[in-house]
Design a protein around this motif. Sequence first.
Motif, short mmCIF file in Angstrom:
data_model
loop_
_atom_site.label_atom_id
_atom_site.label_comp_id
_atom_site.label_asym_id
_atom_site.label_seq_id
_atom_site.Cartn_x
_atom_site.Cartn_y
_atom_site.Cartn_z
N ARG A 1 -0.37 7.54 -7.94
CA ARG A 1 -0.36 8.21 -6.41
C ARG A 1 -0.98 7.98 -5.04
N PRO A 2 -0.39 8.48 -3.98
CA PRO A 2 -0.86 7.79 -2.96
C PRO A 2 -2.65 8.48 -3.24
N ALA B 1 -10.31 8.50 -9.45
CA ALA B 1 -9.47 7.66 -8.83
C ALA B 1 -9.90 6.13 -9.03
N VAL B 2 -10.34 5.63 -9.71
CA VAL B 2 -10.46 4.67 -9.98
C VAL B 2 -9.61 4.39 -11.21
N THR C 1 0.66 -0.99 -0.03
CA THR C 1 -0.26 -0.26 0.11
C THR C 1 0.68 0.90 -0.31
N LYS C 2 0.66 1.72 -0.35
CA LYS C 2 1.22 3.68 -0.91
C LYS C 2 0.52 4.80 0.35
N LEU D 1 -6.73 -1.74 -5.11
CA LEU D 1 -7.10 -0.19 -5.47
C LEU D 1 -5.71 1.01 -4.49
N LEU D 2 -5.57 0.52 -4.36
CA LEU D 2 -4.04 1.83 -3.22
C LEU D 2 -3.18 0.92 -4.13
N ALA D 3 -3.02 -0.31 -3.86
CA ALA D 3 -1.50 -0.01 -4.24
C ALA D 3 -1.70 -0.33 -5.94
N SER D 4 -2.55 -0.03 -7.07
CA SER D 4 -2.01 0.56 -8.61
C SER D 4 -1.91 2.13 -8.90
N SER D 5 -3.16 2.42 -7.53
CA SER D 5 -2.93 4.46 -8.37
C SER D 5 -1.47 4.62 -8.19
#
Length: 377
Positions: free
Chosen positions: A209-210, A184-185, A166-167, A203-207
């Motif tokens: 940006r944080p 964001a998605v 997670t970022k 989702l969190l890891a693939s975004s």
Amino acid sequence: MNAPIRLPARPYVDAETRPLALAVIIPTLNERDNVSPLLAALDRALAGREWEAIFVDDGSTDGTPEAIEAIALFRRDVRLIRRHGRRGLSTAIVEGMMATTAPVVASIDADMQHDEAILPRLHDAVLAGADVAVGTRYAGGGSTGDWEASRVRKSEFATRLAAIVTKTRVSDPMSGFFVVRRDAVLAAVPSMSGVGFKILLDLLASSPRPLAVAEVPYTFRPRQAGASKLDSMVALEYLLLLVDKITHGRVPARMILFLAVGAVGLVVNLFALDVLLNAAGFSFRSAQTAAVALSILFNFAINNWLTYNDRRLRGLAWLRGLATFTLICGIGAIAQVGISEMVYDERRIWWVGGLAGAAVGAVWNYAASSFVTWRRA
């Protein structure tokens, strides 16, 4: 050259109509008895807000889609996506999120275990500036409810593992209950793996940006009706998701699993060869032929059950799949021998030639079987 599209001077909004603000995505698989109670609960929780419910059904056989359709005939804020030939919680949620124009989208389970009463707080947190607002069981008074101690320990361990990829800091990255800005998605989707149940972690890891995260605590409730979809696959899919994120998708998680099954299949091959040759008295050619056939059958059956669980073949499709998989493996074996000989002639090192051939054969088997045997419908 096509003429440019002319947009209306103002949106088609009258005094009694407000723009859509929130879409609630609800993945379903045999959840018929939960559909009406969930919609009633959402009506109460989201009163005064412009929202829609999008159910994404993965081939329910208990009448779930029919129940949703019966309601949707009289409610334009209820929609249904029926998927065929593909399954998976994460991909179902993403597909639902892509099917709406609402600027904010929510994920909630159909089993009534998530507390829909906190949806307004989650929605308000996003409207106030957060990219994603998470319903958390592990912070600020949140609770896992009546979970057994062993399940709590497993969940906490998985949560600690999630911190690797997670970022942004979040207390419950395993939560399936959250509200997020749709843009964001859209930014994260190209890098998402879609593996397993853990859509928020993906989702969190693939975004790119944080993401700014807000959290709202809630108590996880017992399932109201139907049967749980959690099984032994969940832990494996979670580990594959972590591997996919750690390697930044350079090695597909499905390919890793396919190769692991192949390695076990090699053990099956050698064991069968030993038994048939040394215990049953078969000739080497007969023993090897039977052992190879058995290992191909083993690899196909396990990959069909495990690696391609979301595209699992049944009935006549299973037999056709076995035939194409056998043909693909045969072609792969020919390629493997050819590459091995070519590399050996060049390097004169037997094990380098063997490894090169095995690598080419394995990649071919994976790519070809994904495209032919377990192709998406």
